[in-house]
Design a protein around this motif. Sequence first.
Motif, PDB file in Angstrom:
ATOM      1  N   GLU A 146     -51.818  39.969 -41.528  1.00 49.58           N
ATOM      2  CA  GLU A 146     -50.843  40.964 -41.944  1.00 49.58           C
ATOM      3  C   GLU A 146     -50.047  41.524 -40.782  1.00 49.58           C
ATOM      4  O   GLU A 146     -48.948  42.038 -40.983  1.00 49.58           O
ATOM      5  CB  GLU A 146     -51.547  42.109 -42.674  1.00 49.58           C
ATOM      6  N   ARG A 147     -50.559  41.422 -39.555  1.00 45.38           N
ATOM      7  CA  ARG A 147     -49.928  42.102 -38.430  1.00 45.38           C
ATOM      8  C   ARG A 147     -49.462  41.175 -37.311  1.00 45.38           C
ATOM      9  O   ARG A 147     -48.949  41.658 -36.304  1.00 45.38           O
ATOM     10  CB  ARG A 147     -50.888  43.143 -37.843  1.00 45.38           C
ATOM     11  N   SER A 148     -49.623  39.883 -37.453  1.00 47.30           N
ATOM     12  CA  SER A 148     -49.303  38.984 -36.341  1.00 47.30           C
ATOM     13  C   SER A 148     -48.402  37.844 -36.797  1.00 47.30           C
ATOM     14  O   SER A 148     -48.435  37.422 -37.953  1.00 47.30           O
ATOM     15  CB  SER A 148     -50.586  38.409 -35.728  1.00 47.30           C
ATOM     16  N   THR A 149     -47.605  37.360 -35.854  1.00 46.69           N
ATOM     17  CA  THR A 149     -46.730  36.214 -36.071  1.00 46.69           C
ATOM     18  C   THR A 149     -46.891  35.246 -34.909  1.00 46.69           C
ATOM     19  O   THR A 149     -46.901  35.663 -33.741  1.00 46.69           O
ATOM     20  CB  THR A 149     -45.255  36.654 -36.168  1.00 46.69           C
ATOM     21  N   LEU A 150     -47.026  33.972 -35.206  1.00 42.87           N
ATOM     22  CA  LEU A 150     -47.148  32.936 -34.187  1.00 42.87           C
ATOM     23  C   LEU A 150     -45.904  32.055 -34.241  1.00 42.87           C
ATOM     24  O   LEU A 150     -45.618  31.432 -35.262  1.00 42.87           O
ATOM     25  CB  LEU A 150     -48.398  32.095 -34.422  1.00 42.87           C
ATOM     26  N   ASP A 151     -45.167  32.000 -33.128  1.00 42.45           N
ATOM     27  CA  ASP A 151     -43.968  31.168 -33.014  1.00 42.45           C
ATOM     28  C   ASP A 151     -44.273  29.960 -32.144  1.00 42.45           C
ATOM     29  O   ASP A 151     -44.729  30.104 -30.998  1.00 42.45           O
ATOM     30  CB  ASP A 151     -42.816  31.969 -32.410  1.00 42.45           C
ATOM     31  N   LEU A 152     -44.017  28.772 -32.687  1.00 41.33           N
ATOM     32  CA  LEU A 152     -44.217  27.517 -31.967  1.00 41.33           C
ATOM     33  C   LEU A 152     -42.878  26.810 -31.823  1.00 41.33           C
ATOM     34  O   LEU A 152     -42.053  26.850 -32.734  1.00 41.33           O
ATOM     35  CB  LEU A 152     -45.198  26.619 -32.729  1.00 41.33           C
ATOM     36  N   PHE A 160     -27.234  16.462 -16.969  1.00 39.16           N
ATOM     37  CA  PHE A 160     -26.764  15.562 -15.919  1.00 39.16           C
ATOM     38  C   PHE A 160     -27.418  14.185 -16.000  1.00 39.16           C
ATOM     39  O   PHE A 160     -27.727  13.542 -14.982  1.00 39.16           O
ATOM     40  CB  PHE A 160     -27.033  16.175 -14.532  1.00 39.16           C
ATOM     41  N   GLY A 161     -27.689  13.721 -17.227  1.00 36.12           N
ATOM     42  CA  GLY A 161     -28.300  12.421 -17.423  1.00 36.12           C
ATOM     43  C   GLY A 161     -29.806  12.407 -17.262  1.00 36.12           C
ATOM     44  O   GLY A 161     -30.429  11.343 -17.374  1.00 36.12           O
ATOM     45  N   ILE A 162     -30.414  13.573 -16.994  1.00 37.93           N
ATOM     46  CA  ILE A 162     -31.874  13.680 -16.849  1.00 37.93           C
ATOM     47  C   ILE A 162     -32.429  14.361 -18.091  1.00 37.93           C
ATOM     48  O   ILE A 162     -31.830  15.299 -18.618  1.00 37.93           O
ATOM     49  CB  ILE A 162     -32.238  14.490 -15.587  1.00 37.93           C
ATOM     50  N   ARG A 163     -33.582  13.908 -18.564  1.00 43.26           N
ATOM     51  CA  ARG A 163     -34.154  14.431 -19.810  1.00 43.26           C
ATOM     52  C   ARG A 163     -35.503  15.102 -19.553  1.00 43.26           C
ATOM     53  O   ARG A 163     -36.309  14.598 -18.767  1.00 43.26           O
ATOM     54  CB  ARG A 163     -34.323  13.306 -20.839  1.00 43.26           C
ATOM     55  N   ASP A 164     -35.711  16.225 -20.214  1.00 43.00           N
ATOM     56  CA  ASP A 164     -36.976  16.954 -20.167  1.00 43.00           C
ATOM     57  C   ASP A 164     -37.374  17.383 -21.575  1.00 43.00           C
ATOM     58  O   ASP A 164     -36.508  17.649 -22.416  1.00 43.00           O
ATOM     59  CB  ASP A 164     -36.857  18.208 -19.296  1.00 43.00           C
ATOM     60  N   SER A 165     -38.670  17.459 -21.799  1.00 51.12           N
ATOM     61  CA  SER A 165     -39.203  18.023 -23.039  1.00 51.12           C
ATOM     62  C   SER A 165     -40.067  19.230 -22.697  1.00 51.12           C
ATOM     63  O   SER A 165     -40.785  19.225 -21.685  1.00 51.12           O
ATOM     64  CB  SER A 165     -40.046  16.995 -23.799  1.00 51.12           C
ATOM     65  N   GLU A 166     -39.986  20.265 -23.528  1.00 50.63           N
ATOM     66  CA  GLU A 166     -40.718  21.503 -23.259  1.00 50.63           C
ATOM     67  C   GLU A 166     -41.336  22.023 -24.557  1.00 50.63           C
ATOM     68  O   GLU A 166     -40.725  21.928 -25.627  1.00 50.63           O
ATOM     69  CB  GLU A 166     -39.789  22.557 -22.663  1.00 50.63           C
ATOM     70  N   PHE A 167     -42.541  22.578 -24.450  1.00 48.59           N
ATOM     71  CA  PHE A 167     -43.253  23.098 -25.612  1.00 48.59           C
ATOM     72  C   PHE A 167     -43.736  24.511 -25.300  1.00 48.59           C
ATOM     73  O   PHE A 167     -44.123  24.807 -24.158  1.00 48.59           O
ATOM     74  CB  PHE A 167     -44.438  22.198 -25.962  1.00 48.59           C
ATOM     75  N   GLY A 168     -43.715  25.372 -26.333  1.00 50.20           N
ATOM     76  CA  GLY A 168     -44.109  26.749 -26.084  1.00 50.20           C
ATOM     77  C   GLY A 168     -44.678  27.419 -27.317  1.00 50.20           C
ATOM     78  O   GLY A 168     -44.532  26.930 -28.450  1.00 50.20           O
ATOM     79  N   ALA A 169     -45.334  28.557 -27.092  1.00 50.39           N
ATOM     80  CA  ALA A 169     -45.902  29.353 -28.170  1.00 50.39           C
ATOM     81  C   ALA A 169     -45.757  30.831 -27.804  1.00 50.39           C
ATOM     82  O   ALA A 169     -45.819  31.200 -26.621  1.00 50.39           O
ATOM     83  CB  ALA A 169     -47.365  29.007 -28.401  1.00 50.39           C
ATOM     84  N   LEU A 170     -45.563  31.666 -28.826  1.00 52.25           N
ATOM     85  CA  LEU A 170     -45.431  33.106 -28.635  1.00 52.25           C
ATOM     86  C   LEU A 170     -46.175  33.814 -29.759  1.00 52.25           C
ATOM     87  O   LEU A 170     -45.912  33.557 -30.939  1.00 52.25           O
ATOM     88  CB  LEU A 170     -43.963  33.525 -28.637  1.00 52.25           C
ATOM     89  N   LEU A 171     -47.102  34.691 -29.407  1.00 52.28           N
ATOM     90  CA  LEU A 171     -47.859  35.465 -30.384  1.00 52.28           C
ATOM     91  C   LEU A 171     -47.382  36.909 -30.344  1.00 52.28           C
ATOM     92  O   LEU A 171     -47.399  37.552 -29.285  1.00 52.28           O
ATOM     93  CB  LEU A 171     -49.357  35.398 -30.084  1.00 52.28           C
ATOM     94  N   GLY A 184     -46.830  34.969 -24.472  1.00 51.54           N
ATOM     95  CA  GLY A 184     -46.456  33.575 -24.717  1.00 51.54           C
ATOM     96  C   GLY A 184     -46.674  32.687 -23.517  1.00 51.54           C
ATOM     97  O   GLY A 184     -46.964  33.154 -22.412  1.00 51.54           O
ATOM     98  N   GLY A 185     -46.519  31.407 -23.748  1.00 50.13           N
ATOM     99  CA  GLY A 185     -46.651  30.432 -22.679  1.00 50.13           C
ATOM    100  C   GLY A 185     -45.886  29.167 -23.003  1.00 50.13           C
ATOM    101  O   GLY A 185     -45.514  28.923 -24.158  1.00 50.13           O
ATOM    102  N   SER A 186     -45.614  28.352 -21.984  1.00 50.72           N
ATOM    103  CA  SER A 186     -44.881  27.096 -22.182  1.00 50.72           C
ATOM    104  C   SER A 186     -45.308  26.086 -21.126  1.00 50.72           C
ATOM    105  O   SER A 186     -45.858  26.451 -20.081  1.00 50.72           O
ATOM    106  CB  SER A 186     -43.370  27.332 -22.097  1.00 50.72           C
ATOM    107  N   PHE A 187     -45.029  24.811 -21.428  1.00 54.43           N
ATOM    108  CA  PHE A 187     -45.258  23.760 -20.443  1.00 54.43           C
ATOM    109  C   PHE A 187     -44.307  22.613 -20.728  1.00 54.43           C
ATOM    110  O   PHE A 187     -43.858  22.409 -21.862  1.00 54.43           O
ATOM    111  CB  PHE A 187     -46.705  23.269 -20.480  1.00 54.43           C
ATOM    112  N   ALA A 188     -43.977  21.873 -19.668  1.00 53.65           N
ATOM    113  CA  ALA A 188     -43.101  20.707 -19.780  1.00 53.65           C
ATOM    114  C   ALA A 188     -43.752  19.550 -19.028  1.00 53.65           C
ATOM    115  O   ALA A 188     -43.825  19.584 -17.791  1.00 53.65           O
ATOM    116  CB  ALA A 188     -41.716  21.014 -19.204  1.00 53.65           C
TER     117      ALA A 188
END
Length: 338
Positions: A146-152, A160-171, A184-188
């Motif tokens: 009832e009181r929390s939200t989790l964002d993924l 510039f022709g370079i590609r990256d992927s990144e993932f994160g979460a926020l409570l 929250g936290g993230s990593f690539a």
Amino acid sequence: MRRPLAAVMAAVAALAVQAAPALAQDSVYDRAVAARLAGDPARAISLLQPWLAAHPGDADALVQYGYALLALGEYDRAEQAFADTLSLAPDYADAREGMALAAARRSNGTAARRSFILAEGALSDLDRGQRDWHELGLAASLTAGERSTLDLRGNWYERFGIRDSEFGALLTHRAGQDLWLRVGGSFAPDADFRPEVGASAGLDYRFAHHSVASIDAGWQQFPAQTIWTLRPGFTQYLGGGQYSVTLQASAAAASRRDVLVGASVRGDYFAGDRTRFFAGAASGPETDLGIVRQTTSLFFGGEVALGGDVSLLGSAGREWSGIGADRSEARIGLKLLL
């Protein structure tokens, strides 16, 4: 003459007795409306509550009661007042609009939100003949109790022709009636220009029913250096929550550079259930590429309900950079409520 006079007086007295509730209603109603429009919804509620206790079928008073509750952030009670009004008068337009506004307030961060999935894409056109930037993202906002939200979220970037992927979460957790905490936290993996790892923490505190103070702090480890950020802000809701103005300061520091500071301003208009528009300007540090650089930008956008549980989101902006090329960005997305 006495009998006719007595009969007339009796008739006048009877009419006065019949008209008394209506006169009392006009007096209470007018004073309540005046109080609400003058920015004193608590006074309007104190006037309307005893009247509605005695006259629960008064649709006009119920609508005013609902709008007063809405101004105080009492979303559940406001929706109930509007629903009661519609049960009495199904075509009451002000009550239907009130229901939509209450739903909109729930989506602006001051109340519980429904879960949703968002798919989004962005294209940036760079000056000086540099290659365009591309971005794709998929996000999910899920209620966790009832009181929390989790964002993924997961994002794919091309720069510039370079590609990256990144993932994160926020409570985000509602720790009190007027306090929200988030972490929250993230990593690539195999990061080239996005942060290898990152962490953030922040809070929102609502006071005076229509004002919210916030602060967010972040740490990001980019391939080249570490960057720290701090963003205090203040949001003022106006017009019973239909409008808002947000002022935010920003500061960023890198391990190889002095601290840069800036500020932004943004205005929002909540037109109805899942329909909103915004515009703003910012001047301050930007860290998207793992360096701290000073930028100035203008932006605008919004969200429009397409029907059912689907909304269309879009935004556009122009950024002028002290380092590197200026750019124009267009962003579009689809949101599905769960």
